[in-house]
Design a protein around this motif. Structure first.
Motif, PDB file in Angstrom:
ATOM      1  N   PHE A 119      30.638  33.381  34.773  1.00 10.88           N
ATOM      2  CA  PHE A 119      29.985  32.173  35.256  1.00 10.88           C
ATOM      3  C   PHE A 119      28.494  32.207  34.944  1.00 10.88           C
ATOM      4  O   PHE A 119      27.911  33.276  34.744  1.00 10.88           O
ATOM      5  N   LYS A 120      27.878  31.042  34.905  1.00 10.33           N
ATOM      6  CA  LYS A 120      26.454  30.936  34.600  1.00 10.33           C
ATOM      7  C   LYS A 120      25.596  31.670  35.624  1.00 10.33           C
ATOM      8  O   LYS A 120      24.506  32.135  35.303  1.00 10.33           O
ATOM      9  N   CYS A 121      26.083  31.786  36.849  1.00 11.07           N
ATOM     10  CA  CYS A 121      25.308  32.448  37.901  1.00 11.07           C
ATOM     11  C   CYS A 121      25.313  33.963  37.752  1.00 11.07           C
ATOM     12  O   CYS A 121      24.618  34.670  38.474  1.00 11.07           O
ATOM     13  N   GLY A 122      26.110  34.491  36.808  1.00 10.10           N
ATOM     14  CA  GLY A 122      26.170  35.929  36.594  1.00 10.10           C
ATOM     15  C   GLY A 122      27.431  36.567  37.141  1.00 10.10           C
ATOM     16  O   GLY A 122      27.738  37.707  36.825  1.00 10.10           O
ATOM     17  N   GLY A 123      28.163  35.850  37.949  1.00  8.91           N
ATOM     18  CA  GLY A 123      29.413  36.378  38.484  1.00  8.91           C
ATOM     19  C   GLY A 123      30.549  36.229  37.489  1.00  8.91           C
ATOM     20  O   GLY A 123      30.405  35.601  36.439  1.00  8.91           O
ATOM     21  N   PHE A 124      31.675  36.832  37.807  1.00  9.51           N
ATOM     22  CA  PHE A 124      32.835  36.683  36.946  1.00  9.51           C
ATOM     23  C   PHE A 124      34.109  36.797  37.767  1.00  9.51           C
ATOM     24  O   PHE A 124      34.103  37.272  38.897  1.00  9.51           O
ATOM     25  N   ALA A 125      35.182  36.312  37.192  1.00 11.51           N
ATOM     26  CA  ALA A 125      36.500  36.377  37.818  1.00 11.51           C
ATOM     27  C   ALA A 125      37.451  37.064  36.847  1.00 11.51           C
ATOM     28  O   ALA A 125      37.356  36.874  35.631  1.00 11.51           O
ATOM     29  N   LEU A 126      38.341  37.871  37.379  1.00  9.28           N
ATOM     30  CA  LEU A 126      39.327  38.580  36.566  1.00  9.28           C
ATOM     31  C   LEU A 126      40.709  38.102  36.970  1.00  9.28           C
ATOM     32  O   LEU A 126      41.092  38.195  38.137  1.00  9.28           O
ATOM     33  N   GLY A 127      41.443  37.578  36.006  1.00  7.01           N
ATOM     34  CA  GLY A 127      42.820  37.162  36.235  1.00  7.01           C
ATOM     35  C   GLY A 127      43.761  38.148  35.568  1.00  7.01           C
ATOM     36  O   GLY A 127      43.545  38.552  34.435  1.00  7.01           O
ATOM     37  N   VAL A 128      44.805  38.559  36.279  1.00  3.48           N
ATOM     38  CA  VAL A 128      45.723  39.570  35.770  1.00  3.48           C
ATOM     39  C   VAL A 128      47.160  39.106  35.983  1.00  3.48           C
ATOM     40  O   VAL A 128      47.514  38.673  37.075  1.00  3.48           O
ATOM     41  N   VAL A 129      47.966  39.224  34.928  1.00  2.88           N
ATOM     42  CA  VAL A 129      49.410  38.985  35.019  1.00  2.88           C
ATOM     43  C   VAL A 129      50.086  40.225  34.448  1.00  2.88           C
ATOM     44  O   VAL A 129      49.792  40.632  33.334  1.00  2.88           O
ATOM     45  N   VAL A 130      50.961  40.845  35.231  1.00  4.01           N
ATOM     46  CA  VAL A 130      51.627  42.067  34.809  1.00  4.01           C
ATOM     47  C   VAL A 130      53.128  41.923  35.031  1.00  4.01           C
ATOM     48  O   VAL A 130      53.564  41.524  36.106  1.00  4.01           O
ATOM     49  N   HIS A 131      53.876  42.254  34.003  1.00  8.49           N
ATOM     50  CA  HIS A 131      55.333  42.248  34.129  1.00  8.49           C
ATOM     51  C   HIS A 131      55.769  43.455  34.946  1.00  8.49           C
ATOM     52  O   HIS A 131      55.251  44.564  34.770  1.00  8.49           O
ATOM     53  N   HIS A 132      56.683  43.264  35.849  1.00 10.04           N
ATOM     54  CA  HIS A 132      57.086  44.317  36.774  1.00 10.04           C
ATOM     55  C   HIS A 132      57.747  45.508  36.073  1.00 10.04           C
ATOM     56  O   HIS A 132      57.828  46.591  36.642  1.00 10.04           O
ATOM     57  N   SER A 133      58.154  45.342  34.836  1.00  7.78           N
ATOM     58  CA  SER A 133      58.815  46.443  34.136  1.00  7.78           C
ATOM     59  C   SER A 133      57.850  47.566  33.741  1.00  7.78           C
ATOM     60  O   SER A 133      58.288  48.671  33.431  1.00  7.78           O
ATOM     61  N   ILE A 134      56.532  47.310  33.746  1.00 11.95           N
ATOM     62  CA  ILE A 134      55.600  48.364  33.355  1.00 11.95           C
ATOM     63  C   ILE A 134      54.874  48.989  34.543  1.00 11.95           C
ATOM     64  O   ILE A 134      54.339  50.085  34.418  1.00 11.95           O
ATOM     65  N   ALA A 135      54.816  48.318  35.672  1.00 13.20           N
ATOM     66  CA  ALA A 135      54.117  48.889  36.827  1.00 13.20           C
ATOM     67  C   ALA A 135      54.578  48.201  38.110  1.00 13.20           C
ATOM     68  O   ALA A 135      54.928  47.025  38.102  1.00 13.20           O
ATOM     69  N   ASP A 136      54.548  48.973  39.194  1.00 16.92           N
ATOM     70  CA  ASP A 136      54.863  48.390  40.491  1.00 16.92           C
ATOM     71  C   ASP A 136      53.562  47.925  41.149  1.00 16.92           C
ATOM     72  O   ASP A 136      52.484  48.006  40.565  1.00 16.92           O
ATOM     73  N   GLY A 137      53.662  47.424  42.351  1.00 13.30           N
ATOM     74  CA  GLY A 137      52.489  46.908  43.057  1.00 13.30           C
ATOM     75  C   GLY A 137      51.412  47.948  43.260  1.00 13.30           C
ATOM     76  O   GLY A 137      50.219  47.669  43.116  1.00 13.30           O
ATOM     77  N   TYR A 138      51.807  49.166  43.585  1.00 18.84           N
ATOM     78  CA  TYR A 138      50.844  50.240  43.797  1.00 18.84           C
ATOM     79  C   TYR A 138      50.110  50.582  42.502  1.00 18.84           C
ATOM     80  O   TYR A 138      48.893  50.776  42.499  1.00 18.84           O
TER      81      TYR A 138
END
Length: 50
Positions: A13-32
């Motif tokens: 963002f212009k203010c210097g902040g940022f957002a991270l969006g993540v999509v992960v298929h359950h076959s490679i990792a669990d919630g932990y």
């Protein structure tokens, strides 16, 4: 059906902040595992100077 196993999107963002969006298929990792990954990503982000 073609499914991405990992998708990351970073929005800076212009203010210097940022957002991270993540999509992960359950076959490679669990919630932990995803929680550990996101914790590591946030730790790296704190060390970066944008």
């Amino acid at each position: 059906m073609d499914t991405e196993i990992l998708t990351l999107q970073v929005t800076k963002f212009k203010c210097g902040g940022f957002a991270l969006g993540v999509v992960v298929h359950h076959s490679i990792a669990d919630g932990y595992g995803i929680a550990l990954f996101l914790a590591a990503m946030s730790e790296l982000a704190l060390d970066l100077n944008f």
